[in-house]
Design an enzyme around this catalytic site. Structure first.
Site, mmCIF file in Angstrom:
data_model
loop_
_atom_site.group_PDB
_atom_site.id
_atom_site.type_symbol
_atom_site.label_atom_id
_atom_site.label_comp_id
_atom_site.label_asym_id
_atom_site.label_seq_id
_atom_site.Cartn_x
_atom_site.Cartn_y
_atom_site.Cartn_z
ATOM 1 N NE ARG A 156 -3.808 0.488 0.615
ATOM 2 C CZ ARG A 156 -4.877 0.539 1.408
ATOM 3 N NH1 ARG A 156 -5.377 -0.598 1.921
ATOM 4 N NH2 ARG A 156 -5.465 1.679 1.679
ATOM 5 C CE1 TYR A 205 -12.417 10.828 -2.943
ATOM 6 C CE2 TYR A 205 -12.207 9.667 -5.033
ATOM 7 C CZ TYR A 205 -12.489 9.665 -3.680
ATOM 8 O OH TYR A 205 -12.844 8.503 -3.056
ATOM 9 N N PRO A 206 -9.181 14.871 -3.747
ATOM 10 C CG PRO A 206 -8.801 17.155 -3.409
ATOM 11 C CD PRO A 206 -9.228 16.154 -4.458
ATOM 12 C CG MET A 207 -10.849 12.177 1.128
ATOM 13 S SD MET A 207 -11.819 10.655 1.322
ATOM 14 C CE MET A 207 -12.919 11.119 2.673
ATOM 15 C CG ASP A 208 -10.623 17.980 4.111
ATOM 16 O OD1 ASP A 208 -11.026 19.061 3.659
ATOM 17 O OD2 ASP A 208 -9.435 17.611 4.055
ATOM 18 C CE LYS A 209 -13.025 9.600 6.935
ATOM 19 N NZ LYS A 209 -14.178 8.862 6.369
ATOM 20 C CG HIS A 217 -15.483 3.610 3.659
ATOM 21 N ND1 HIS A 217 -16.640 4.208 3.247
ATOM 22 C CD2 HIS A 217 -14.485 4.162 2.912
ATOM 23 C CE1 HIS A 217 -16.372 5.091 2.303
ATOM 24 N NE2 HIS A 217 -15.067 5.075 2.078
ATOM 25 C CD GLN A 235 -8.324 1.979 -1.717
ATOM 26 O OE1 GLN A 235 -9.288 2.719 -1.845
ATOM 27 N NE2 GLN A 235 -8.075 1.344 -0.596
ATOM 28 C CB SER A 268 -19.103 8.516 2.275
ATOM 29 O OG SER A 268 -17.910 7.881 1.886
#
Length: 756
Positions: free
Chosen positions: A139, A153-157, A180, A193, A231
């Site tokens: 990984r 894509y970028p992401m946040d919590k 998830h 991924q 999500s």
């Protein structure tokens, strides 16, 4: 207060997602040799990084991005940030960088966390399970999958008042993450991924890069995950970028508007423009059509979906360029600058044919290689003419055209043998291409030839100095009854046509005392003669004048006079430089817009300029005494770069003039950098000198302009009735004393005095 312990993480390779826009205007305007150099250097850069020539481990790949947000994604995985820094700077040194600009970027590092295994605290060595350790290593040290498609894509919590991910206990967060992950594992073998962490490295907290051969698998995976609480309750997403992976050697196909990768067909309703793709596995049938198309037959691709023209054998006979042009001329068609032309005659009803061709042309228009597909009639016969940038694209379009109603075979010809000097065929009248389509300049000369000295005298009135364009071998001037502001847009479209040819030097609209003129400079007489026909068709234009300036290598007109001026100023201990600087060139425009608004607009433009090594600086200068005009100054290392920048700068708000356009004589003293402690003294002295200037015969106006970002950086712009009036002032004791005083208050000697 409960302070929650963050789960442990282990990092691997650093990641750079480098997203680029292609500057298509610059690409189309660039000469062929520059475009070839950009592609060659781009391929070399991509291949060397994919081969890890710069590092012992990692990976690189390139993707063609679909949509407006970017055109290219270059993904780098490397052991250190230093590797990414070098890769980024190395790209900027390539010629490819000159025709691209940064759309966005994202910096992160591959990561596994304690959600995957709670024993991960200080590193992978804490994990006793060898199988889990190996999985985690895969990984954080991943291979970039050889999949067709990518989604990044970028992401946040979320950290909202009601749903705050970071306030949940570890066990609850781990449960969410496990559920998830169960969804993701259902797509094993379909979607791969790479997860990267970016806390402290970029604007979001994670970057997610998904790879799949079928992009709908990515859509289905993310759609399903949207309903998972991890999500639906806690995820915030940045922009999504979707694209198609291609090998570095296919970069040329990207710029040609062709399908990538070039060695395989696209599936579904989008068809492949690249001829021959898949021919080994799907040989043509007896009819010559490709039996292996996914959509069954040619009709399914010829009329819908906005798809790419499908591969297949060309359905036309090859003829010579002269024969093709003669047949096209019979239908009133000018082939312009197309690289390949097709002509198919039809006995179908013209209205029915028009509808079919309109729909087909709408398909073709998605691709930069398409120059136009139209229906024409000579009164007896109807024909469809289709023009393309290259034979490869035309051959694949040929199959669609051959299946139009009433068509029974056609002809095609390579038109690359046309001269590159901007002249059309001798028999062309140029009328049709003059009004659009990006055609090659054509038509008979529509001007009277004058001797160079008389032409220079007439053109000087409109602020054009031929000595600034030594590469020009022939010059044209067309007066127009149309207002200059109304003519600018029309000439802009014509200039975009002209700039496809290396022989074009300059075409501009100028105005003086209510008179409007278009000045056009070319490398040789042949190119100018054909452009003359277009210029004579401009609104309000009549016959023009032209002059042969030689081969473009002789001494330019006006050089001796300017040298005399600079020499005389040097004798007076005034440094004058060259008309556009000694080692740099400045483009100066005046605007009536608010200086702050102007500066904000210029900042965006200057950021784009920074991609070019030839850019020195760009800034807005406001009138120190509140005048209604500000100046935009852009300084470049080459004249060509400054001239090109002028086209962009002229679109800034409130632009009303360009330095040098006046029929008067102007001077601009630049780079007056004042020592901060003497700034007030400098301004007061300028006011005193201004009072004396006002009393001088021949002086029209002098302004002190100040850099809005640096109050100590100034320049002085003056307008005089004629050159001798300015020289008389330069010879005066008052000016000499001012120059001597300036040496004490200026941080550096003014580097340039421009003589406009």
């Amino acid at each position: 207060m409960v302070r929650r312990r963050p789960p442990g993480t282990e990092e691997g390779w650093y990641a750079l997602h480098d997203l680029r826009h292609i500057d298509w205007d610059s690409w189309r305007a660039a000469p062929d040799r520059e475009r070839e150099r950009a592609v060659e250097e781009g391929i070399d850069y991509l291949q060397s990084h994919a081969a890890l020539a710069d590092a012992e481990e990692g990976g690189s790949a390139v993707f063609s991005i679909v949509g407006h947000k970017a055109d290219l994604l270059i993904l780098h995985l490397r052991p250190t940030l230093e590797h990414l820094d070098r890769a980024e700077r190395r790209f900027e040194s390539t010629a490819l960088a000159e025709v691209t600009e940064r759309a966005s970027s994202y910096v992160s590092v591959t990561e596994v966390s304690g959600y995957m295994h709670e024993d991960l605290t200080d590193g992978l060595d804490d994990i006793e399970d060898a199988g889990m350790r190996n999985y985690m290593k895969q990984r954080i040290y991943p291979e970039i999958p050889d999949a067709d498609h990518v989604c990044f894509y970028p992401m946040d919590k979320r950290r909202g008042p009601e749903d705050n991910w970071y306030d949940l206990p570890f066990e609850e967060r781990a449960e969410y993450m496990s559920a998830h992950g169960d969804i993701g594992r259902e797509y094993a073998g379909k979607v791969t991924q790479i997860i990267t962490g970016s806390v402290g490295l970029d604007d979001h907290e994670w970057g997610v890069t998904l790879f799949a051969d079928d992009p709908t698998d990515i859509k289905h995976l993310l759609y399903e995950m949207r309903f998972d609480p991890s999500s639906s309750r806690f995820a915030e997403f940045g922009p999504f970028y979707v694209g198609r992976q291609f090998p570095p050697e296919d970069l040329r196909a990207v710029f040609d508007g062709e399908a990538v990768p070039t060695d395989r067909s696209l599936e579904g309703d989008t068809l492949d423009l690249a001829p021959g793709a898949g021919e080994e596995s799907h040989p043509p049938t007896e009819s010559g059509r490709d039996s292996g198309r996914h959509h069954g037959d040619a009709d399914s691709g010829s009329s819908g979906g906005g798809g790419r023209p499908s591969p297949g054998d060309a359905e036309h006979d090859e003829v010579g360029a002269d024969e093709f042009l003669e047949r096209a001329d019979r239908f009133g068609v000018d082939a312009g600058d197309a690289g390949y032309g097709l002509l198919f005659e039809s006995d179908a009803d013209s209205d029915e044919l028009e509808d079919e061709v309109e729909e087909l042309a709408g398909n073709f228009d998605h691709y930069d290689t398409h120059a136009g597909t139209t229906v024409h009639s000579d009164g007896e016969t109807t024909a469809v003419v289709s023009l393309w940038a290259n034979e490869r694209a035309a051959n694949t379009a040929s199959g669609f055209l051959s299946e139009l109603p009433g068509v029974d075979g056609g002809v095609g010809a390579s038109l690359d043998a046309d001269s590159e000097d901007g002249s059309g065929e001798e028999d062309d009248d140029g009328d049709e291409s003059a009004s659009g389509g990006g055609g090659r300049p054509g038509g008979e000369a529509k001007h009277e030839e004058l001797d160079p000295e008389e032409f220079q005298r007439r053109v000087h009135r409109f602020g054009v100095s031929l000595d600034e364009h030594p590469e020009a071998g022939y010059a044209l001037l067309f007066r127009s009854e149309t207002d200059a502001e109304e003519l600018v847009e029309e000439v802009e479209g014509l200039r975009e046509n002209f700039e496809h040819y290396d022989t074009h030097v300059l075409t501009t609209v100028r105005a003086d005392s209510g008179d409007t003129a278009v000045v056009s400079l070319w490398a040789n007489e042949r190119a100018a003669n054909t452009a003359s026909g277009f210029l004579s068709d401009l609104s309000g234009a009549g016959p023009g004048i032209g002059a042969n300036l030689g081969d473009g290598e002789s001494e330019p007109y006006g050089t001796d006079e300017d040298d005399d001026i600079r020499g005389e100023l040097a004798d007076l201990d005034v440094y004058a430089g060259k008309p556009h600087g000694e080692d740099v060139y400045a483009m100066v425009l005046y605007s009536e817009a608010d200086p702050e608004e102007l500066e904000s607009e210029l900042a965006d433009l200057a950021e784009r300029f920074e991609h070019y090594d030839t850019h020195v600086t760009s800034a807005v200068y406001a009138d120190e005494h509140g005048g209604d005009r500000s100046a935009v100054v852009s300084v470049w290392e080459t004249k060509d770069a400054a001239d090109k920048a002028g086209g962009f700068l002229s679109d800034l708000p409130g632009i009303v003039a360009r330095a040098g356009e006046s029929s008067n004589f102007g001077t601009m003293g630049m780079f007056y950098t004042v020592k901060p402690e003497h700034r007030e003294d400098f301004v007061e002295t300028f006011e005193e000198v201004g009072e004396k200037l006002a009393d001088l015969e021949g002086h029209l106006e002098t302004s002190l302009l100040v850099n809005v970002d640096d109050e100590n950086d100034m320049f002085i712009a003056s307008q005089w009735r004629e050159r001798e009036d300015a020289m008389e002032f330069f010879r005066s004791d008052a000016f000499r004393e001012t120059v001597q005083w300036g040496r004490d208050v200026l941080a550096d000697r003014p580097r340039h005095v421009f003589l406009a």
